[in-house]
Design a protein around this motif. Structure first.
Motif: not given
Lengths: 165, 109
Positions: A48, A118, A120-121, B2, B5-6, B9
């Motif tokens: 990201n 993470s 992504a966040e 999205q 990307l989740q 992790r």
């Protein structure tokens, strides 16, 4: 399933990195290095870090590797003009690199790495957030890089210039 | 996007460490393995990128932007370094007519 993107990109980057150092022809080395840089840009997108991914593609694949290609072209390098190293030296180079890898891996194996968030966040890699940090906390270093670039430019021009005597 | 990307992790932080150390060691190997100064130079770029990747990974997992800013500055310095380094290599080629690192022994006295 998308987790496999990471492993695929890692495979591509390691494979192309190995091809960079083993290709006989310097032009092939440059092209493999461009591929490697693109896969690293993919890693940045997975983390990201969108701003860095774009900057990486523009700076590395767009500017640095083109410069490398120009120099390889200018010096007319090919597989025949490539200097050869004795087998013993090659073997010791591989052993030295492998031992370094072993040392790093064993040193970091016990290290406990606890992710805070993470990727992504986390939104720190977006252009907006990174720009705010860059122009608030790191404004002075950012401005000083212009001096660095100026001196690099002067140095490159001075080095590339033919002697006038 | 999205959703993609989740799922990232799932990649453990350690794997980024292994990947960057492997890339760094390949770069070290390249410097030791090759005699062509341009390929050695490219290996140095590879090492810089391995370190950059690790910095980005750590800063993304720790949610701190300083690492990514640092990577930005590393890229800036790398660009300046390449400009000067390739200028030097062209100069060396002009004087010695080779880029073989073994031929550059005039300072070794």
């Amino acid at each position: 399933m998308t987790e496999y993107i990471f492993y695929f990109l890692s495979f591509v980057s390691v494979l192309t990195a190995l091809l960079v150092i083993s290709a006989r022809n310097p032009v092939h080395s440059v092209l493999y290095l461009i591929l490697c840089f693109f896969s690293i840009a993919g890693h940045y997108i997975l983390l990201n870090a969108q701003f860095l991914a774009i900057v990486h593609i523009i700076v590395y694949s767009g500017a640095i590797m083109v410069l490398f290609l120009f120099v390889v072209m200018l010096l007319n390098m090919n597989a025949e003009s490539e200097p050869k190293k004795p087998m013993f030296a090659k073997l010791s180079a591989v052993i030295a690199g492998g031992s370094l890898f072993l040392v790093i891996v064993t040193a970091l194996k016990k290290a406990e790495m606890v992710p805070v968030i993470s990727p992504a966040e986390s939104e720190i890699g977006l252009v907006k957030n990174l720009g705010k940090v860059l122009f608030n906390d790191f404004l002075l270093p950012f401005e000083i890089t212009s001096v660095l670039f100026l001196s690099a430019m002067v140095g490159a021009v001075l080095l590339g210039k033919k002697e006038l005597d | 996007m999205q959703e993609l990307l989740q799922n990232v992790r799932l990649v453990p932080m350690e794997h980024y460490v292994w990947l960057s150390s492997l890339l760094f060691c390949i770069g070290v190997m390249g410097v030791l393995l090759r005699r062509n100064t341009i390929v050695m130079f490219m290996s140095i770029e590879l090492m810089l990128n391995a370190v950059n990747l690790l910095l980005v990974a750590f800063s993304a997992y720790a949610n701190k932007p300083e690492g990514e800013v640092f990577v930005f500055f590393v890229m800036v310095v790398a660009a300046a370094e390449v400009a000067v380094g390739l200028g030097l290599l062209v100069m060396i080629y002009r004087n010695q007519n080779t880029t073989d690192s073994q031929a550059l022994q005039t300072l070794k006295w």
